[in-house]
Design a protein around this motif. Structure first.
Motif, short mmCIF file in Angstrom:
data_model
loop_
_atom_site.label_atom_id
_atom_site.label_comp_id
_atom_site.label_asym_id
_atom_site.label_seq_id
_atom_site.Cartn_x
_atom_site.Cartn_y
_atom_site.Cartn_z
N VAL A 1 0.84 -1.20 0.00
CA VAL A 1 0.00 0.00 0.00
C VAL A 1 0.87 1.25 0.00
CG1 VAL A 1 -1.72 1.30 1.32
CG2 VAL A 1 -1.92 -1.16 1.12
N GLU A 2 1.92 1.20 0.80
CA GLU A 2 2.83 2.34 0.87
C GLU A 2 3.45 2.64 -0.50
OE1 GLU A 2 6.93 3.73 3.10
OE2 GLU A 2 6.16 1.72 3.41
N GLU A 3 3.87 1.60 -1.18
CA GLU A 3 4.48 1.77 -2.51
C GLU A 3 3.48 2.36 -3.50
OE1 GLU A 3 6.11 -1.94 -3.77
OE2 GLU A 3 7.27 -2.15 -1.93
N GLU B 1 -1.53 12.55 3.30
CA GLU B 1 -2.10 12.18 4.60
C GLU B 1 -2.25 10.67 4.72
OE1 GLU B 1 -5.70 14.47 4.84
OE2 GLU B 1 -4.60 16.36 5.00
N LEU B 2 -2.74 10.04 3.67
CA LEU B 2 -2.89 8.58 3.69
C LEU B 2 -1.53 7.90 3.82
CD1 LEU B 2 -5.60 8.08 0.94
CD2 LEU B 2 -5.83 7.59 3.38
N LEU B 3 -0.55 8.41 3.10
CA LEU B 3 0.80 7.85 3.17
C LEU B 3 1.34 7.95 4.60
CD1 LEU B 3 3.00 6.54 1.50
CD2 LEU B 3 3.82 8.80 0.89
N VAL C 1 2.37 4.72 6.87
CA VAL C 1 3.74 4.59 7.39
C VAL C 1 3.72 4.47 8.91
CG1 VAL C 1 5.93 5.83 7.69
CG2 VAL C 1 4.88 5.70 5.43
N LYS C 2 2.91 5.28 9.58
CA LYS C 2 2.81 5.19 11.04
C LYS C 2 2.29 3.82 11.46
CE LYS C 2 2.40 10.10 11.89
NZ LYS C 2 1.52 11.21 12.26
N SER C 3 1.34 3.30 10.72
CA SER C 3 0.80 1.97 11.03
C SER C 3 1.86 0.89 10.87
CB SER C 3 -0.39 1.66 10.11
OG SER C 3 -1.46 2.51 10.38
N ILE C 4 2.65 1.01 9.83
CA ILE C 4 3.72 0.04 9.59
C ILE C 4 4.74 0.09 10.73
CG2 ILE C 4 5.70 -0.50 8.10
CD1 ILE C 4 3.87 0.40 5.71
N VAL C 5 5.12 1.30 11.11
CA VAL C 5 6.10 1.45 12.19
C VAL C 5 5.54 0.89 13.49
CG1 VAL C 5 7.27 3.17 13.65
CG2 VAL C 5 7.28 3.43 11.16
#
Length: 57
Positions: free
Chosen positions: A2-4, A36-38, A42-46
């Motif tokens: 999703v990040e990519e 904002e979504l990115l 990213v925060k969720s991944i971390v």
């Protein structure tokens, strides 16, 4: 993944704005939302990685 995809989408939105293919006023909200979504992703991944390492110890 999703990040990519968000990163690539942001890239193309920025390109469209730079090339003035569409009015910036139309693209700017999309760019902002993508950023904002990115940030959320990213925060969720971390957070997930942090919890995974904490749970394994």
């Amino acid at each position: 993944m999703v990040e990519e995809e968000l990163d690539e989408t942001k890239h193309w939105i920025d390109m469209i704005m730079r090339c003035q293919m569409l009015p910036i006023s139309r693209m700017e909200p999309l760019s902002q939302e993508c950023s904002e979504l990115l940030s959320i992703i990213v925060k969720s991944i971390v957070t997930t990685k942090t919890r995974m390492t904490t749970d394994n110890h």
